[in-house]
Write a protein that holds these residues in place. Structure first.
Motif, PDB file in Angstrom:
ATOM      1  N   ASP A 175      -9.518  -1.943   8.393  1.00 57.50           N
ATOM      2  CA  ASP A 175     -10.950  -1.642   8.422  1.00 57.50           C
ATOM      3  C   ASP A 175     -11.757  -2.915   8.651  1.00 57.50           C
ATOM      4  O   ASP A 175     -11.332  -4.007   8.297  1.00 57.50           O
ATOM      5  N   TRP A 193      -6.453   4.324  -1.024  1.00 56.23           N
ATOM      6  CA  TRP A 193      -6.839   5.395  -0.115  1.00 56.23           C
ATOM      7  C   TRP A 193      -5.904   6.546  -0.275  1.00 56.23           C
ATOM      8  O   TRP A 193      -6.116   7.620   0.021  1.00 56.23           O
ATOM      9  N   VAL A 233     -13.644  12.009   4.431  1.00 55.49           N
ATOM     10  CA  VAL A 233     -13.210  10.633   4.219  1.00 55.49           C
ATOM     11  C   VAL A 233     -14.463   9.808   3.951  1.00 55.49           C
ATOM     12  O   VAL A 233     -15.450   9.931   4.681  1.00 55.49           O
ATOM     13  N   THR A 272     -16.073   5.822   2.344  1.00 49.90           N
ATOM     14  CA  THR A 272     -15.763   4.406   2.207  1.00 49.90           C
ATOM     15  C   THR A 272     -15.758   3.957   0.755  1.00 49.90           C
ATOM     16  O   THR A 272     -16.501   4.475  -0.072  1.00 49.90           O
ATOM     17  N   PRO A 304     -16.808   6.455   7.358  1.00 53.29           N
ATOM     18  CA  PRO A 304     -16.363   5.124   7.771  1.00 53.29           C
ATOM     19  C   PRO A 304     -16.906   4.655   9.119  1.00 53.29           C
ATOM     20  O   PRO A 304     -17.342   3.513   9.238  1.00 53.29           O
ATOM     21  N   ALA A 307     -11.321   3.144   3.469  1.00 55.66           N
ATOM     22  CA  ALA A 307     -11.626   4.570   3.475  1.00 55.66           C
ATOM     23  C   ALA A 307     -10.629   5.316   2.593  1.00 55.66           C
ATOM     24  O   ALA A 307      -9.475   4.921   2.483  1.00 55.66           O
TER      25      ALA A 307
END
Length: 100
Positions: free
Chosen positions: A53, A100, A72, A74, A28, A65
């Motif tokens: 984000d 997420w 992690v 995107t 991210p 994310a």
């Protein structure tokens, strides 16, 4: 009304790019740095998604994310609010924001 949004999973894709920037399956912080650079270079604003984000204001794309094991990555939500909504969170199903 037709199709208003498509969620692209960060782990399983498919890969999505916009003007050479890979949007899905990235770290991210690297993607958000690229989005900030794009916004500065093209003199367009940034906006914050419901999850906090960054996205380029001129894109009809939300970025977020999600966990992928110990990493992690995107994900991307491509949307078209048309005349039915003011923002992506007005038309996307609630499950998108819990992705997420």
């Amino acid at each position: 009304m037709g199709l208003t949004c498509v969620l692209v999973d960060g782990r399983f894709g498919p890969q999505v790019t916009h003007e050479g920037n890979r949007l899905v399956g990235r770290v991210p912080s690297e993607l958000f740095d690229d989005m900030e650079s794009y916004a500065i270079q093209h003199d367009v604003g940034l906006r914050s998604s419901p999850g906090g984000d960054l996205s380029v204001g001129a894109f009809d794309i939300e970025l977020g994310a999600q966990r992928a094991g110990d990493a992690v990555v995107t994900w991307a939500l491509l949307f078209n609010t048309g005349e039915i909504a003011g923002a992506s969170w007005d038309i996307a199903p609630a499950e998108v924001w819990r992705h997420w």
